[in-house]
Design an enzyme around this catalytic site. Structure first.
Site: not given
Length: 483
Positions: A330, A429
């Site tokens: 991310c 994630h």
């Protein structure tokens, strides 16, 4: 349809864990249970089935209840971006970015969605177990409160106050909380719990009796320290494990100042073949590291400056020259690129047209106002193994390295890799919670994965936590107190 609220004498006294354990204990007693936290502050968020985001602790509590996580379980989530400001997420959606003083004026408008979400949960459950935030003893924050007594009073939910004896001074914590509360707030509290006791609980009999005598509240038990809590996903950055394991594969994770979704690392920390090192400020990345993971962050541009301030950019470049691997997740993925553009000033005051990245992947990221939230099923490009995870980010990443994706989602490329495959970036994630993918990833790095089934491990720890609470506190009396 009843409810009970666990509040604490302070932050990080174990409220989230107590609620998770009680949720599992009540579920095993045959009740339909749901967790609820009116207001949470955390950068460790989970994406829900209804496409919003809530605090990671409420997602774990939902798992303890045997339910899918839903935005109603945490209707107000504050995600700090600076020391004085935070994103305000209401019922799963970003509605504002507010400084602390501005949020105090915003709070009264948030009570309505909090009560709306709570009412929906109560309609679909036999019991709702509510978690407070911080402490009701912060009476300077009482006006417009939606997190503790302000909510409990309006919703008429009985409160149990938990104190952390491991910190010391638990008698003063509980008696002092009663002393500073206004009478009507104190009357909402029906009893107390002592949490994290080490040693012989009988040694605290006199202190326990003194608290009951001074407050007039019922004691619901003394809960010993639960060591296996470290095996459950943590929400608060103070719970970050500094190191773990003794395996031959050495993974280093720089602890960013706004680190987010760090429970991504938990499954790796439990692999016997892995040594996971959390690298704190001022510490160098060890030269014998095999893999550097740049984790998620709530503020990519600020934490990129943090990486450079610690000298980690130099360490990472040296690590790559030695033949090491790097994975950016991310915000960490965004840092690996050539540059980050923020023309609207979403993360930088006044906007910055170009912030140089670490230059390890030939991609650029442009920050955009719309946040992307999605639960994801993917296929790892290098191994062909299935993956599951979730995306929660602002910004779009493009560039030539995207022709070598980290994964495929619905046939479309996700993430990027360098031509030699040693530098990897992904928005996914939670990827390491999948046993098949985690095993394939570790094997590609030369490590032998264990037969660990991570989800089963988490479930077994939740069951053990429920057993722990059934043994050491009066769960039946807690249930009888709910209304």
């Amino acid at each position: 349809m009843r409810a009970l609220m666990i509040q604490g004498t302070g932050s990080n006294v174990g409220k989230s864990l107590l609620v998770a354990g009680l949720c599992r204990a009540m579920l095993r007693r045959g009740l339909s249970v749901a967790p609820f936290k009116p207001q949470n502050m955390s950068n460790n968020a989970a994406v829900t089935a209804d496409g919003g985001e809530i605090g990671r602790a409420q997602a774990l509590q939902a798992l303890a209840c045997g339910r899918a996580a839903h935005t109603d379980m945490n209707p107000v989530l504050l995600k700090p971006e600076t020391d004085t400001g935070a994103q305000v997420i209401v019922q799963g959606r970003h509605v504002a970015t507010a400084r602390a003083r501005d949020y105090a004026r915003l709070k009264p408008r948030l009570l309505a969605p909090v009560l709306e979400s709570f009412a929906r949960l109560r309609q679909g459950a036999d019991l709702v177990i509510v978690e407070g935030a911080g402490s009701p003893a912060e009476v300077n924050l009482r006006a417009g409160d939606i997190a503790n007594m302000g909510f409990a009073r309006v919703a008429d939910v009985p409160v149990i106050l938990a104190g952390d004896i491991d910190r010391g001074g638990v008698i003063a914590q509980i008696v002092g909380t009663q002393a500073v509360l206004e009478a009507a707030d104190a009357a909402q509290i029906k009893g107390f719990l002592i949490n994290r006791f080490r040693g012989d609980p009988g040694l605290f009999d006199d202190g326990y009796a003194l608290i009951a005598q001074r407050t007039g509240w019922a004691g619901f038990g003394v809960v010993p320290y639960f060591a296996d809590a470290a095996l459950l996903p943590a929400e608060d950055a103070v719970d970050l494990r500094r190191s773990g394991g003794g395996g031959a594969l050495r993974i280093a994770v720089p602890v960013l100042s706004r680190i987010a979704n760090f429970d991504d690392l938990d499954p790796l920390a439990q692999e016997p073949a892995v040594t996971l090192r959390m690298i704190g400020p001022g510490q160098p990345i060890p030269g014998d590291t095999d893999l550097v993971i740049l984790p998620g962050t709530k503020s990519t541009i600020a934490d990129l400056a943090w990486v450079r301030a610690q000298g980690w950019d130099i360490d990472i470049q040296a690590h790559v020259r030695r033949g090491g691997h790097v994975l950016g997740i991310c915000g960490g993925y965004q840092m690996l690129g050539r540059s980050i553009h923020d023309p609207l000033g979403l993360e930088s005051a006044g906007g910055q047209d170009r912030v140089p990245g670490l230059g390890l992947l030939d991609v650029v990221t442009t920050m955009q106002p719309d946040k992307y939230l999605s639960q994801v099923h993917a296929v790892h490009a290098a191994s062909g193994t299935p993956m599951t995870g979730y995306e929660i980010h602002i910004g779009e990443t493009t560039g030539p390295a995207r022709v070598r994706p980290f994964a495929h989602v619905g046939g479309k490329p996700e993430g990027a890799m360098s031509s030699d495959g040693r530098i990897m970036g992904s928005y996914l994630h939670g990827m390491f919670a999948g046993d098949t993918f985690r095993g394939a990833f570790l094997r590609q790095l030369g490590a032998a994965p264990s037969p660990l089934t991570y989800s089963e491990k988490v479930e077994s720890v939740l069951d053990a936590l429920a057993d722990h609470l059934e043994k050491h506190c009066d769960v039946s009396m807690l249930l009888a107190t709910a209304r």
